[in-house]
Scaffold this active site. Structure first.
Site, PDB file in Angstrom:
ATOM      1  N   GLU A   1       0.813  -1.219   0.000  1.00 37.27           N
ATOM      2  CA  GLU A   1       0.000   0.000   0.000  1.00 37.27           C
ATOM      3  C   GLU A   1       0.847   1.270   0.000  1.00 37.27           C
ATOM      4  O   GLU A   1       0.453   2.290  -0.547  1.00 37.27           O
ATOM      5  CB  GLU A   1      -0.963   0.017   1.189  1.00 37.27           C
TER       6      GLU A   1
ATOM      7  N   LYS B   1     -17.914  -0.791   4.645  1.00 36.98           N
ATOM      8  CA  LYS B   1     -18.333  -1.836   3.705  1.00 36.98           C
ATOM      9  C   LYS B   1     -19.809  -1.719   3.347  1.00 36.98           C
ATOM     10  O   LYS B   1     -20.189  -1.861   2.187  1.00 36.98           O
ATOM     11  CB  LYS B   1     -18.044  -3.207   4.305  1.00 36.98           C
TER      12      LYS B   1
ATOM     13  N   PHE C   1     -12.447  -7.050  13.154  1.00 36.22           N
ATOM     14  CA  PHE C   1     -11.304  -7.554  12.388  1.00 36.22           C
ATOM     15  C   PHE C   1     -10.911  -6.525  11.327  1.00 36.22           C
ATOM     16  O   PHE C   1     -11.758  -6.031  10.589  1.00 36.22           O
ATOM     17  CB  PHE C   1     -11.663  -8.882  11.726  1.00 36.22           C
ATOM     18  N   GLN C   2      -9.634  -6.193  11.273  1.00 37.30           N
ATOM     19  CA  GLN C   2      -9.077  -5.211  10.342  1.00 37.30           C
ATOM     20  C   GLN C   2      -9.753  -3.852  10.446  1.00 37.30           C
ATOM     21  O   GLN C   2      -9.933  -3.156   9.455  1.00 37.30           O
ATOM     22  CB  GLN C   2      -9.097  -5.747   8.904  1.00 37.30           C
TER      23      GLN C   2
ATOM     24  N   MET D   1      24.027   9.080   3.470  1.00 38.75           N
ATOM     25  CA  MET D   1      23.882  10.413   4.042  1.00 38.75           C
ATOM     26  C   MET D   1      24.142  10.391   5.549  1.00 38.75           C
ATOM     27  O   MET D   1      24.779  11.287   6.088  1.00 38.75           O
ATOM     28  CB  MET D   1      22.494  10.980   3.735  1.00 38.75           C
TER      29      MET D   1
END
Lengths: 165, 533
Positions: free
Chosen positions: B21, B133, B83-84, B447
């Site tokens: 993602e 959803k 969930f999630q 760096m």
């Protein structure tokens, strides 16, 4: 924390009456380590708009930046700073006092002097409702402290700018 | 999200399935930076949503308009630790321009319209829309929404007309004017207006990292990048100029160094669409809130009507001084028997004629790209400036390549940062996106190692990358082409071969480990305190 540059600021904001708006506004203060001294949120005469009245102490320059940032928020319609304008402010407090028999007369006298009133009475406590500016409420709390304060609930400051006479 | 995908498959909207993602957000961001159009990405709830945070924060810091759509558990389960489930609206509140949770399907159309409007208007930025959803599953009638009006949001595009003559008056009396462009100049398409102003008043132009390409790198008035790794002449000019015209910059700490010592002799005209950027870090003489392009066009038109005398003559000593700085203290490195990273970038610029879209990772690779590639056009330098997000470059290059399938898109990377989103190799292969990855491989986090060398007595604590994959074989594992150069004479043939290959390529350049980016201004010092080679 406080230094001579710090000043008490009263900010009054008109915002969309929606979930999450308060969190966005408060986030600007918390992310800069500013404590909010008082906060009052409620609907205005337009149900789509709420007014947030917020009191914070802090450095002028940082608060200037916060004000600009608040103005930038999508849900903030208007930000007013009452720091240097003429305004009226009020706050209400409910003060639950231990009411020992020897103190009851004194409490009632105090409520009279402060033009407040007793709104609830129990066997060993009085609850007093007091309205005024912040200073008046602080003065009342200081005077009744020795009698024993059980609980205090303050609404936080509300303020409006004075109209030109 | 399955419900959305089930409908998406019936449309002609182009969809790219990435592997992570974070890659999706950077790719949408790269698409936007290259094309100017709003990139969109779609992720699932919970971990899908939390993985977008670095990408969103990067877009937010650089004012890039993208729209991130996140899945959410059904409205009835929100707040139940389902969930999630994650409160992504709460998590991203401080790093989005605005975000929304849609709770009723009737609000969906309006919210999406508003999301795009907010993302691209005013000072642009990322907008997130959280989609439960049940809301995306529900049916509703779509009613087209033509105009978005928000009573609380009205960006100022038109500059205040009183400020233009004041700015012009300062320009007329200035002996040593200088223009500084930032990301705002690119976002508002102000390049042409900047160029006209610079030539009209004979003012040299420097740029912040984000503004690279707003003014042509091949123009004689070009000073180079300013700031911590700015060119000697750009940094010296800022300290010497008597007028600084700042266009779409926010004066970040990497640009100003010690703020009290920044442009000490200059009056400053600051043009920016965001009033919060003005006087945030640097006091200014003439603030102008407005769109950079519109403001400069108004200023240019006003200057047309004014008697400017002979700007080239008046400013000759100033331009001569800059020329002398350029001649004596230019960017330089010594190419010996080990490949110098600067040499790779310089050769890349030469071979591509400065025409590639260049994305970078973050660190030395990014600074060398900014210093040694020549950017003549805007929207060609794609880099995570404000957040400095390692792992940005490659997915952003993928996004840019999607926007311009026929252009050469290069990601200049280090061996550390390329590994942070290397999984997107599979995405590039699947969709035939022929990005060219250039790894400046110094086997360390360069760096940080540079800071350790210069400021921490060479204590190289945990910056060594003792196990690094074989990038050639890694490329091959993904089905791409891998090439390697270990000697300076290999650089040009490898670049030529790699760049002319029609598909995805990793070119692994084994470069000098202890090379530093110079000039360098120690953090917090005035930008005239430069360490030079």
């Amino acid at each position: 924390m406080a230094n001579e540059k710090d000043k008490r600021h009263i900010l009054s904001m008109l915002v969309d009456n929606q979930p999450g708006v308060l969190s966005r506004v408060a986030g600007f203060f918390s992310s800069r380590g500013f404590n909010i001294d008082s906060l009052c949120v409620s609907e205005t005469h337009d149900p789509l708009i709420s007014r947030i009245t917020l009191v914070a102490m802090g450095d002028m320059a940082v608060l200037e930046q916060i004000k600009k940032q608040l103005n930038k928020l999508i849900n903030v319609i208007k930000v007013l700073d009452f720091t240097d304008v003429d305004y009226v402010e009020r706050e209400t407090a409910l003060v639950k006092l231990r009411a020992r028999p020897e103190h009851r007369a004194e409490i009632l006298r105090m409520t009279g002097i402060f033009r407040s009133r007793v709104v609830d009475v129990g066997s060993d406590f009085y609850t007093v409702e007091i309205t005024g500016d912040e200073g008046k409420i602080n003065a009342f709390l200081k005077l009744v402290k020795n009698m024993g304060i059980k609980e205090v609930a303050r609404t936080g400051l509300v303020a409006l700018a004075r109209e030109k006479k | 999200m399955v419900d959305i995908y089930d409908e998406l498959i019936k449309t002609d909207i182009r969809h790219i399935t990435v592997r992570h993602e974070q890659g999706a957000v950077h790719a949408a961001d790269g698409y936007t930076r290259a094309s100017g159009k709003v990139g969109v990405c779609l992720v699932t709830s919970g971990p899908g949503a939390t993985n977008t945070v670095s990408g969103i924060a990067s877009a937010y810091m650089d004012s890039i308009p993208i729209v991130v759509l996140t899945g959410q558990v059904p409205t009835g389960l929100i707040g139940n630790d389902a969930f999630q489930e994650v409160d992504i609206v709460g998590i991203t509140r401080p790093c989005t321009k605005h975000n929304y949770l849609v709770k009723r399907v009737e609000d969906l159309g309006k919210t999406l319209k508003e999301a795009f409007y907010v993302a691209r208007s005013g000072r642009p930025g990322p907008v997130l829309v959280d989609l439960p959803k049940d809301v995306v599953k529900a049916a509703t009638t779509y009613r087209p929404i033509k105009l978005v009006h928000l009573r609380s949001y009205n960006p100022t595009y038109e500059p205040n007309f009183r400020q233009i003559p004041k700015a012009a008056a300062l320009i007329k009396e200035a002996e040593r004017p200088m223009i500084l462009t930032g990301g705002g100049a690119i976002l508002s398409n102000a390049s042409e207006a900047v160029r006209r102003l610079a030539w009209k008043i004979q003012a040299p132009v420097a740029s912040t990292l984000m503004g690279m390409g707003a003014f042509p790198g091949s123009d004689p008035l070009w000073l180079g990048m300013i700031g911590m790794h700015g060119t000697y002449r750009a940094n010296m000019s800022s300290a010497t100029c008597d007028l600084l015209i700042a266009v779409g910059v926010r004066f970040s700490d990497r640009v100003t160094g010690k703020v009290e010592k920044f442009a000490p002799n200059a009056k400053i005209i600051h043009i920016d669409i965001d009033p919060t950027s003005i006087r945030k870090n640097i006091p200014v003489s003439i603030p102008i809130v407005g769109d950079c392009r519109l403001t400069l066009e108004k200023l240019n038109a006003f200057l047309e009507t004014e008697e400017l005398g002979d700007p080239g003559g008046v400013r000759r000593p100033w331009l001569d001084q800059i020329r002398e700085w350029k001649a004596t203290k230019t960017l330089k490195y010594v190419q010996n028997e080990v490949i110098k990273p600067q040499y790779v970038v310089e050769k890349l610029c030469e071979i591509t004629n400065g025409d590639a879209i260049v994305a970078t990772e973050v660190g030395q690779n990014q600074m060398w790209a900014a210093q040694y590639y020549r950017f003549d056009r805007p929207n060609c330098f794609i880099t995570s400036g404000g957040l400095g997000c390692m792992g940005f470059g490659f997915p952003a290059a993928i996004g840019a390549q999607v926007a311009f399938p026929d252009r050469l898109v290069v990601d200049i990377a280090g061996d550390g940062s390329i590994q942070m989103n290397i999984q997107e190799m599979a995405t590039a292969m699947q969709y035939g996106l022929p990005v060219k990855i250039i790894v400046l491989n110094n086997s360390c986090l360069g760096m940080v190692r540079q800071w350790q060398e210069l400021f921490y007595d060479r204590r190289y604590a945990h910056t060594e990358m003792e196990a690094t994959p074989d990038f050639v074989r890694l490329a091959e594992a993904y089905g791409a082409v891998g090439l390697r150069a270990v000697r300076p004479e290999d650089v040009e043939p490898v670049l030529k071969k790699g760049l002319s290959h029609p598909g995805l390529v990793i070119m692994d350049f084994v470069v000098e480990k202890e090379e530093c980016v110079y000039p360098m201004v120690p953090a917090g010092a005035p930008i005239t305190d430069m360490l030079l080679v």
